[in-house]
Design an enzyme around this catalytic site. Structure first.
Site, mmCIF file in Angstrom:
data_model
loop_
_atom_site.group_PDB
_atom_site.id
_atom_site.type_symbol
_atom_site.label_atom_id
_atom_site.label_comp_id
_atom_site.label_asym_id
_atom_site.label_seq_id
_atom_site.Cartn_x
_atom_site.Cartn_y
_atom_site.Cartn_z
ATOM 1 N N GLU A 83 0.875 -1.351 0.232
ATOM 2 C CA GLU A 83 0.147 0.187 -0.080
ATOM 3 C C GLU A 83 1.138 1.328 0.118
ATOM 4 O O GLU A 83 1.621 1.503 1.028
ATOM 5 C CB GLU A 83 -0.898 0.020 1.214
ATOM 6 C CG GLU A 83 -1.847 1.128 1.322
ATOM 7 C CD GLU A 83 -2.797 1.411 2.478
ATOM 8 O OE1 GLU A 83 -2.565 0.224 3.299
ATOM 9 O OE2 GLU A 83 -3.624 2.187 2.538
ATOM 10 N N ASP A 137 -4.855 9.604 8.966
ATOM 11 C CA ASP A 137 -3.417 9.258 9.428
ATOM 12 C C ASP A 137 -3.229 10.039 10.647
ATOM 13 O O ASP A 137 -3.440 10.968 10.921
ATOM 14 C CB ASP A 137 -2.614 9.544 8.597
ATOM 15 C CG ASP A 137 -2.702 8.643 7.163
ATOM 16 O OD1 ASP A 137 -3.007 7.654 7.391
ATOM 17 O OD2 ASP A 137 -2.883 9.067 5.909
ATOM 18 N N TYR A 157 -11.636 -2.749 3.197
ATOM 19 C CA TYR A 157 -10.595 -2.512 4.347
ATOM 20 C C TYR A 157 -11.312 -2.143 5.767
ATOM 21 O O TYR A 157 -12.296 -1.300 5.643
ATOM 22 C CB TYR A 157 -10.066 -1.011 4.016
ATOM 23 C CG TYR A 157 -8.700 -0.588 4.733
ATOM 24 C CD1 TYR A 157 -8.761 -0.628 6.178
ATOM 25 C CD2 TYR A 157 -7.701 -0.099 3.943
ATOM 26 C CE1 TYR A 157 -7.699 -0.115 6.685
ATOM 27 C CE2 TYR A 157 -6.612 0.342 4.820
ATOM 28 C CZ TYR A 157 -6.491 0.124 6.097
ATOM 29 O OH TYR A 157 -5.414 0.717 6.802
#
Length: 266
Positions: free
Chosen positions: A49, A60, A175
């Site tokens: 990734e 993030d 995911y």
């Protein structure tokens, strides 16, 4: 997307969990990203990734934010990351490479051009954390035109209806966030993760489910064996890379961690 499908099928047949290694494109430099991709693949990573740096990476945590800013400071762009993918393919890297990034830079690049260039470079699909599945018609059309995967996210708080709708639109894999919040190393897995993953697998059907956010240790990987097709490790890998002082040291640190985590996948 064929590379991705074959990878999950091969690992499922062997009873192995796929190890997805997250690297920030352009960190610690544009020149070092390619060798790091090759090193982690040689150490056992099944999927890469590759982060496309963006100045406002909302999904993030501190580690990936810092590496993203460092990459931007060193000239990383979407086009530069595509060049890294093309270079990896020229050097014989065969593992699937998923591009992870945010809507704004991708829309600025232009979706049709982005997906065409990604396909030409040898990428296998996109992961876009701030793209809701129900607003992704144009993205899915672009992905299908190049036979690229388009991965969406499930979260522990997702309703059964939301899980099914998200899984139906995902191509390649789904995911599953291991925890609410942002990326980053966590000491323990959420105590409710087994029940949550059971709900995700039921919604996903035959679509592989990969778990990310907070995974960093072999014991995390072992605890998830048989409960997900793959595990995704990012912050721990970037921390290991950032802790070394030389390119050779960074290769060694990344390879060592990936080797330990892959051993726990078998």
């Amino acid at each position: 997307m064929e590379r991705l499908e074959k990878t999950f099928a091969r690992l499922a047949e062997k009873g192995e969990t796929a190890l997805v290694a997250y690297l920030t494109g352009g960190y610690p430099s544009l020149a070092e990203t390619g060798p790091l991709i090759e090193a982690v693949c040689a150490a056992g990573a099944d999927v890469i990734e590759l982060g496309v740096p963006f100045s406002d990476p909302l999904g993030d945590g501190p580690v990936i934010q810092a590496t993203t800013q460092a990459a931007l400071d060193r000239g990383a762009t979407a086009a530069a990351v595509l060049d890294i993918v093309a270079g990896a393919r020229e050097n014989g890297v065969e593992v699937p490479i998923m591009l992870m990034g945010y809507c704004n830079p991708f829309l600025r690049y232009g979706l049709d051009q982005l997906y065409a260039d990604a396909g030409a470079a040898g990428a296998d699909g996109f992961i876009v954390p701030d793209l809701p599945a129900h607003e992704a018609d144009g993205w899915l059309t672009a992905a299908q035109s190049q036979d690229l995967a388009q991965v969406f996210f499930s979260a522990p708080g997702s309703s059964p209806e939301r899980l099914r709708a998200t899984a139906e639109r995902s191509r390649g894999f789904l995911y599953a966030l291991a925890a609410n919040g942002v990326t980053g190393v966590r000491d323990e897995l959420s105590p409710g993760i087994d029940d949550y993953l059971a709900r995700v697998r039921e919604a996903a059907g035959a679509l592989p489910v990969c778990v990310g956010f907070g995974l960093s240790r072999p014991e995390h990987v072992r605890a998830l064996r048989g409960k997900a097709a793959g595990v995704i490790v990012g912050s721990a890998l970037l921390t290991a890379i950032g802790g070394a002082d030389t390119p050779a040291g960074r290769i060694h640190a990344a390879s060592s961690l990936i080797g330990e985590l892959k051993a726990a996948c078998r």
